[in-house]
Design an enzyme around this catalytic site. Structure first.
Site, PDB file in Angstrom:
ATOM      1  N   HIS A 158      25.747  37.289  43.307  1.00 58.56           N
ATOM      2  CA  HIS A 158      26.566  38.159  42.467  1.00 58.56           C
ATOM      3  C   HIS A 158      28.034  37.767  42.501  1.00 58.56           C
ATOM      4  O   HIS A 158      28.465  37.024  43.373  1.00 58.56           O
ATOM      5  CB  HIS A 158      26.392  39.645  42.838  1.00 58.56           C
ATOM      6  CG  HIS A 158      27.048  40.073  44.113  1.00 58.56           C
ATOM      7  ND1 HIS A 158      26.347  40.313  45.266  1.00 58.56           N
ATOM      8  CD2 HIS A 158      28.347  40.323  44.422  1.00 58.56           C
ATOM      9  CE1 HIS A 158      27.182  40.688  46.223  1.00 58.56           C
ATOM     10  NE2 HIS A 158      28.403  40.698  45.740  1.00 58.56           N
TER      11      HIS A 158
ATOM     12  N   ARG B  73      36.783  44.398  40.462  1.00 57.07           N
ATOM     13  CA  ARG B  73      37.211  45.782  40.651  1.00 57.07           C
ATOM     14  C   ARG B  73      37.565  46.370  39.300  1.00 57.07           C
ATOM     15  O   ARG B  73      38.297  45.741  38.523  1.00 57.07           O
ATOM     16  CB  ARG B  73      38.416  45.842  41.587  1.00 57.07           C
ATOM     17  CG  ARG B  73      38.062  45.493  43.001  1.00 57.07           C
ATOM     18  CD  ARG B  73      39.295  45.542  43.914  1.00 57.07           C
ATOM     19  NE  ARG B  73      38.901  45.274  45.286  1.00 57.07           N
ATOM     20  CZ  ARG B  73      38.831  44.065  45.816  1.00 57.07           C
ATOM     21  NH1 ARG B  73      39.135  43.007  45.092  1.00 57.07           N
ATOM     22  NH2 ARG B  73      38.450  43.893  47.059  1.00 57.07           N
TER      23      ARG B  73
ATOM     24  N   ASN C 233      37.015  51.761  43.176  1.00 50.67           N
ATOM     25  CA  ASN C 233      37.667  52.362  44.333  1.00 50.67           C
ATOM     26  C   ASN C 233      38.143  53.759  43.946  1.00 50.67           C
ATOM     27  O   ASN C 233      38.954  53.918  43.032  1.00 50.67           O
ATOM     28  CB  ASN C 233      38.831  51.493  44.814  1.00 50.67           C
ATOM     29  CG  ASN C 233      38.328  50.210  45.434  1.00 50.67           C
ATOM     30  OD1 ASN C 233      37.506  50.237  46.334  1.00 50.67           O
ATOM     31  ND2 ASN C 233      38.812  49.088  44.950  1.00 50.67           N
TER      32      ASN C 233
ATOM     33  N   GLU D  34      34.094  34.074  29.289  1.00 56.43           N
ATOM     34  CA  GLU D  34      33.806  33.002  28.349  1.00 56.43           C
ATOM     35  C   GLU D  34      32.359  33.154  27.885  1.00 56.43           C
ATOM     36  O   GLU D  34      31.462  33.351  28.701  1.00 56.43           O
ATOM     37  CB  GLU D  34      33.993  31.642  29.032  1.00 56.43           C
ATOM     38  CG  GLU D  34      33.763  30.462  28.122  1.00 56.43           C
ATOM     39  CD  GLU D  34      33.967  29.132  28.841  1.00 56.43           C
ATOM     40  OE1 GLU D  34      34.227  28.139  28.154  1.00 56.43           O
ATOM     41  OE2 GLU D  34      33.851  29.086  30.083  1.00 56.43           O
TER      42      GLU D  34
END
Length: 131
Positions: free
Chosen positions: A6, A10, A57, A122
């Site tokens: 992975h 954030r 967060n 992209e």
């Protein structure tokens, strides 16, 4: 051998980011893990086992400084023009399609788009090294 599993970014708003990656790239939430101070959302699709991890967060209200080190995440598609039109019709703003050559030979056709937090993505047309 190591296996890439992975990439994490954030994000400020879970719903906005999940909606973007779902509409633009067909990713679905594979798992959502809630902790006291943050939430992890793993997104994937049937095309590959590699996942995108969105980290939210809690209590954060300011956009993240992406700095000058982040490059981009890349997806490959069969029909670049059709995918660009589909993403644009979904209400997002993909950039123009570009073509790169190397030593006079076609290297890649692509366009860029930014997610709601400003991360560059992209989108490449399948072919050559981009299969």
């Amino acid at each position: 051998m190591a296996k890439a599993v992975h990439m994490m970014v954030r994000v400020l708003e879970e719903e906005r980011s999940v909606a973007f990656y779902s509409a633009a790239f067909g990713l679905a939430v594979a798992q959502r893990v809630d902790f006291a101070d943050f939430t992890l959302i793993y997104m994937s699709n049937a095309e590959a086992s590699f996942e995108l991890e969105l980290t939210v967060n809690k209590g954060r209200s300011e956009p993240y400084d992406l700095g000058n080190g982040y490059g981009h995440l890349a997806f490959v598609v069969d029909d670049l023009a059709a995918e660009r039109a589909r993403i644009e019709a979904a209400g997002y703003s993909p950039k123009d399609i570009k073509q790169m050559t190397h030593n006079g030979q076609p290297f890649g056709r692509f366009f860029f788009i930014e997610d709601p937090d400003g991360y560059k993505i992209e989108v490449l047309e399948r072919g050559g090294r981009f299969v």
